[in-house]
Design an enzyme around this catalytic site. Structure first.
Site, PDB file in Angstrom:
ATOM      1  N   GLY A 539      -4.649  -5.632  -0.632  1.00 52.32           N
ATOM      2  CA  GLY A 539      -3.433  -5.812   0.162  1.00 52.32           C
ATOM      3  C   GLY A 539      -3.319  -4.738   1.219  1.00 52.32           C
ATOM      4  N   GLY A 541      -0.430  -3.314   4.499  1.00 51.59           N
ATOM      5  CA  GLY A 541       0.882  -3.440   5.127  1.00 51.59           C
ATOM      6  C   GLY A 541       1.234  -2.189   5.879  1.00 51.59           C
ATOM      7  N   GLY A 542       2.459  -2.160   6.433  1.00 48.88           N
ATOM      8  CA  GLY A 542       2.896  -1.001   7.193  1.00 48.88           C
ATOM      9  C   GLY A 542       2.983   0.250   6.351  1.00 48.88           C
ATOM     10  N   PHE A 543       3.179   0.076   5.028  1.00 52.96           N
ATOM     11  CA  PHE A 543       3.315   1.219   4.127  1.00 52.96           C
ATOM     12  C   PHE A 543       1.987   1.875   3.841  1.00 52.96           C
ATOM     13  CE2 PHE A 543       2.719  -2.666   1.763  1.00 52.96           C
ATOM     14  CZ  PHE A 543       1.641  -2.356   0.966  1.00 52.96           C
ATOM     15  N   GLY A 544       0.885   1.101   3.874  1.00 52.55           N
ATOM     16  CA  GLY A 544      -0.416   1.607   3.501  1.00 52.55           C
ATOM     17  C   GLY A 544      -1.301   0.503   2.948  1.00 52.55           C
ATOM     18  N   VAL A 546      -3.282  -1.360  -0.574  1.00 52.08           N
ATOM     19  CA  VAL A 546      -3.274  -1.584  -2.019  1.00 52.08           C
ATOM     20  C   VAL A 546      -4.699  -1.836  -2.482  1.00 52.08           C
ATOM     21  CG1 VAL A 546      -2.353  -2.957  -3.915  1.00 52.08           C
ATOM     22  CG2 VAL A 546      -0.970  -2.587  -1.865  1.00 52.08           C
ATOM     23  N   LYS A 560      -1.124   1.459  -4.822  1.00 58.30           N
ATOM     24  CA  LYS A 560      -0.610   1.443  -3.449  1.00 58.30           C
ATOM     25  C   LYS A 560      -0.611   2.868  -2.908  1.00 58.30           C
ATOM     26  CE  LYS A 560       3.823   0.857  -2.475  1.00 58.30           C
ATOM     27  NZ  LYS A 560       5.141   0.209  -2.235  1.00 58.30           N
ATOM     28  N   ASP A 656      13.903  -5.873   0.907  1.00 57.98           N
ATOM     29  CA  ASP A 656      12.723  -6.489   1.513  1.00 57.98           C
ATOM     30  C   ASP A 656      12.237  -7.651   0.658  1.00 57.98           C
ATOM     31  OD1 ASP A 656      10.881  -6.809   3.527  1.00 57.98           O
ATOM     32  OD2 ASP A 656       9.469  -5.339   2.740  1.00 57.98           O
TER      33      ASP A 656
END
Length: 867
Positions: A539, A541-544, A546, A560, A656
């Site tokens: 995975g 995303g903007g967070f980092g 996975v 994550k 979210d």
């Protein structure tokens, strides 16, 4: 001296005396600002004889405007005729001189007057913006569907934290903020004893009773210029009392200083009646769910030859004050000490006791809502230093107004602060003014701060480098300037010493203290082993990123890892871990542990083999979820959110909710994941001081416009998830043109039937009634007004009913979801003060007309009493 000369001298003396007298009419501690006024130095208001000044000395930025003249043709209020709007910048602040530790009443006034010709308040679009008092959220100004000629005002009682007070307008993206007038009145020290640096209160209502000619009583009758609205209850069974005798304060009680003229009048009811109600309700300009109310009652017995008058005070049936007897010709103020009512509205009942010979009496009434002053202001030394820097270099950055560090989301551009976990005032640790066209010498104020990094490079600074040592300084960049002279010895030594070379071994960066004893802590080395050196990405995303991992016991996990940019904003990481370690539910992804390393922040979860719901819904024709499977997944997700909202203390708002954050295990059991944006929530405190967060297509429009976060933001997002489950379509469709999924569903149903909106991969294998019920539920979830949306508990109940109906089983009667009726919608109007009782008495007493009521922020009606 000639006659002419003597006459001129006398005239000059008279003129000087007149000027002194005019200016003396404004009491000490009063500041009267006409925002947008540019036609002179000052003027005297014809109603109050107070002197008003233009606002250019108190604010930077903004543009001044005049309202459409015909909209205020009958007004004598000069402040309504001009305004200042702020089309640029997210926060614009007025800075008003004050005395540190003193109490103040601050009033802001807003008359839109269609100054921009856009009819923004009447065209049906959201038109609202926020107010901050100092560095804390105060209230929302909501002009949506207001008449352009209406005037709204807001008032707060607060304690000055320093030698000035900030009043800031915050742009929510739903209309340009503006202001017509700003007034500050210093209160006496004993007044409103519940006020302190951490507690302010916002005006809710303030009423006076008895036979009153003027709709509003203010200065000079009230020396502090409080607005008192007339209750105007003149019809039977109301009785109005008046005395010409002096009504004194109780000895030693200066808490409220209600004007004598007000407490010389009172209202009571015919002796054949025994009780009266005062009902207050939050309206359009307040989020009722966030209120903590403080009522204040003012009583003075003014009836001559009075028999016994004793009564009790209740709030919605709960006793607030025991048997109370007003003192003769002495005002007694009754309020809740250290207690607020957690209500969007309530009914206060004044009921005579069995032994009382007379019914209740009331002279005046006030109500306020709590404003928590939780954000701390920047250290005064840093504020003073930055002001000097800003003034010397004439820094024109839009964000450089108000407090430099607080609230965090409005930190000045080029400034970084240390917040010390909210335990002490923030200090500025970084100032970056590189390439800012600075000229002149280096301001010595920098040395008064606890700076770690100072970048003044690429400017035109001249003179010598200051020799004063700043022990906290770790990095100083003065390159590309016109400086002369030698480098100070302490700087040269630091330069020669350099920095220690960073070690590649991440273990040396492990934080010393574990975060939570009940949650496993992984080292970076362990994570590298678990993930096979971070080889398998599952995975992004903007967070980092996975990664897939396997523990020593063979258990599969998801790891994550936050990105570098996310780590820079990782102030929420530790609270998130603490929250996740405490929540446990079968429909929340299981949190296994964390990594707390200065170079790596990571969260470890159970691995979900079927991926996320978004992938499954749009994963091609090889496999399609049945209607029953979709309902089970929807119910699982709803139960997870219901647990967060209803079973956690305090409640948690996910913020979210989307199909990509609903994970599925091998048995298609759904679990809510990704709590990176979650926030704790209480019904009494909904104003989360953050930019509205979430994902496009799922974001609650009310939250996006107001920043007022409630659990109903998750309900809106879940409504979008339901529509995706039904349709198989994304939250925003882009072909042939962008369209939001709820609008797409409406269009499909309007042009055909519900079957046209249902995912074609279901091949019509579903119960139409069940699908229709879920569509109706989803549409209720995505309503524009949050108060009209169902709760997650109601959603769970409805989905269980739909699941039973959709699978042919007998429906269990365990409760049902019901829409709010039209009467509930009518509650969300402007504030009301309603005195009600038995229905046989006519309700003829109405306070003023619509225009007058809107001017004073809320409508007020006086109706019936009870036998």
């Amino acid at each position: 001296m000639s006659t002419k000369a003597r006459w001129l001298l006398a005239f000059q003396l008279f003129l000087a005396a007149t000027i002194i007298q005019v200016h003396a009419l404004t009491p000490p501690g009063f500041t009267n600002i006409d925002c947008g006024f540019v036609d002179g130095e000052s003027y005297t208001d014809s109603t109050t004889n107070l002197t008003y000044v233009p606002d250019h000395e108190f604010v930077e930025g903004g543009t001044h405007h005049e309202v459409v003249p015909k909209l205020i043709s009958g007004s004598t209020d000069e402040q309504e005729k001009t305004l200042r709007s702020f089309p640029d910048g997210q926060r614009n602040c007025y800075t008003i001189p004050s005395t540190s530790g003193k109490k103040y009443l601050i009033r802001t006034t807003f008359t839109y007057g269609n100054y921009d010709g856009l009819r923004s308040s009447e065209n049906g679009s959201l038109f609202l913006f926020g107010l901050h008092i100092g560095v804390n959220f105060w209230t929302t100004v909501n002009l949506t569907k207001q008449d352009s000629s209406d005037t709204i005002w807001k008032e707060v009682l607060t304690v000055a934290p320093d030698e000035f007070i900030y009043v800031c307008l915050v742009n929510f993206g739903s209309g340009t903020p503006f202001i017509s007038a700003l007034e500050l009145r210093q209160l006496d020290d004993p007044m409103y004893p519940f006020l302190n640096l951490f507690v302010s209160v916002s005006y809710f209502t303030r009423m006076r009773f008895g036979a009153v000619d003027d709709f509003i009583t203010r200065y000079p009758t009230d020396l502090f210029d409080r607005f008192w609205e007339a209750a105007q209850c003149y019809s039977y069974p109301w009785l109005n009392l008046t005395t010409n005798q002096t009504v004194n304060k109780l000895p030693g009680n200066d808490n409220f200083q209600v004007p004598t003229l007000i407490v010389q009048k009172a209202s009571t009811i015919n002796s054949g009646f025994s009780w009266l109600n005062i009902s207050i309700t939050a309206g359009d300009n307040l989020n009722g769910q966030s209120l903590e109310l403080l009522p204040i009652f003012h009583f003075a017995e003014i009836e001559k030859n009075r028999p016994n008058r004793t009564f009790q005070i209740y709030s919605d049936g709960n006793e607030l004050h025991q048997a109370f007897s007003p003192s003769y010709l002495q005002v007694d103020s009754v309020y809740l000490r250290d207690r607020y009512l957690h209500e969007s509205g309530t009914t206060f009942t004044l009921c005579k006791t069995n032994s009382s010979e007379l019914p209740p009496l009331i002279n005046a009434f006030e109500a306020y809502s709590l404003v928590r002053m939780e954000n701390l202001t920047t250290d005064t030394i840093d504020v003073s230093s930055m002001k000097q820097v800003k003034t010397q270099y004439n820094v024109q950055r839009r964000s450089w107004n108000g407090d430099p560090c607080s609230p965090k989301e409005y930190t000045w551009e080029g400034v970084k602060c240390n917040y010390y976990d909210g335990k002490q005032n923030p200090r500025i640790i970084l100032v970056n003014l590189s390439a800012s066209r600075l000229s002149g010498w280096i301001n010595p104020s920098f040395r008064n701060m606890s700076l770690e990094i100072l970048d003044l490079s690429h400017n035109n600074l001249s003179g010598t480098i200051p020799y004063n040592q700043v022990n906290s300084l770790k990095s100083l960049n003065l390159s590309y300037n016109q400086l002369i002279g030698s480098v100070p010895d302490y700087l040269f030594k630091r330069y020669k010493a350099g920095k220690p070379k960073e070690h590649d071994d991440y273990d040396m960066y492990e934080e010393e203290n574990p975060l939570h004893s009940d949650t496993r802590r992984f080292t970076y080395t362990e994570l590298r082993t678990i993930t096979n050196n971070f080889q398998s990405i599952i995975g992004n995303g903007g967070f980092g990123t996975v990664y897939h991992g396997i523990l020593g016991n063979g258990e599969e996990v998801a790891v994550k890892v936050l990105r570098e940019t996310s780590r820079a904003l990782s102030k929420d990481f530790l609270p998130e871990v603490q929250t996740l370690s405490k929540v446990h539910h079968k429909n929340l992804v299981t949190f296994l542990g964390y990594c707390l390393n200065k170079k790596c922040l990571a969260l470890v979860y159970d691995f979900m083999s079927r991926g996320n719901l978004q992938e499954v819904l749009r994963g091609g024709q090889d496999y399609s979820l049945s209607w029953e499977e979709r309902l089970h997944i929807a119910l699982d997700a709803a139960q997870g959110l219901e647990y967060l909202h209803e079973s956690c203390t305090p409640a948690i708002v996910h913020r979210d909710v989307k199909t990509a954050n609903i994970l599925l295990d091998e048995n298609l059991v759904a679990m809510i994941s990704d709590f990176g944006l979650s926030r704790s929530y209480t019904p009494a405190h909904t104003h989360i001081s953050t930019i509205a967060a979430g994902t496009v297509g799922y974001l609650d429009p009310e939250y996006h416009a107001t920043f007022q976060l409630t659990v109903k933001a998750d309900v809106y997002s879940f409504g979008i998830v339901l529509l995706e489950i039904i349709t198989g379509q994304p939250s925003v469709l882009v072909d042939p043109e962008p369209v939001h999924l709820p609008n797409w569903v409406r269009q499909k149903i309007a042009r055909g039937s519900i079957h046209d909106a249902v995912d074609s991969r279901l091949m019509h294998q579903y119960d139409a009634t069940s699908v229709q019920s879920v569509i109706d539920l989803a549409m209720n979830c995505v309503g524009n007004v949050s108060i009209d949306r169902p709760s997650m508990t109601e959603i769970v109940i409805k989905l269980k009913e739909c699941l039973l109906a959709g699978t042919g089983k007998k429906q269990l009667v365990s409760g049902s979801y019901k829409q709010k009726d039209a009467m509930d919608a009518g509650i969300a109007r402007q504030f009301q003060l309603l005195i009600s009782g038995v229905p046989i008495v006519s309700n003829e007493c109405i306070s003023g007309g619509i225009t007058e009521l809107s001017y004073y922020s809320g409508s007020s009606t006086v109706e019936q009493v009870g036998a």
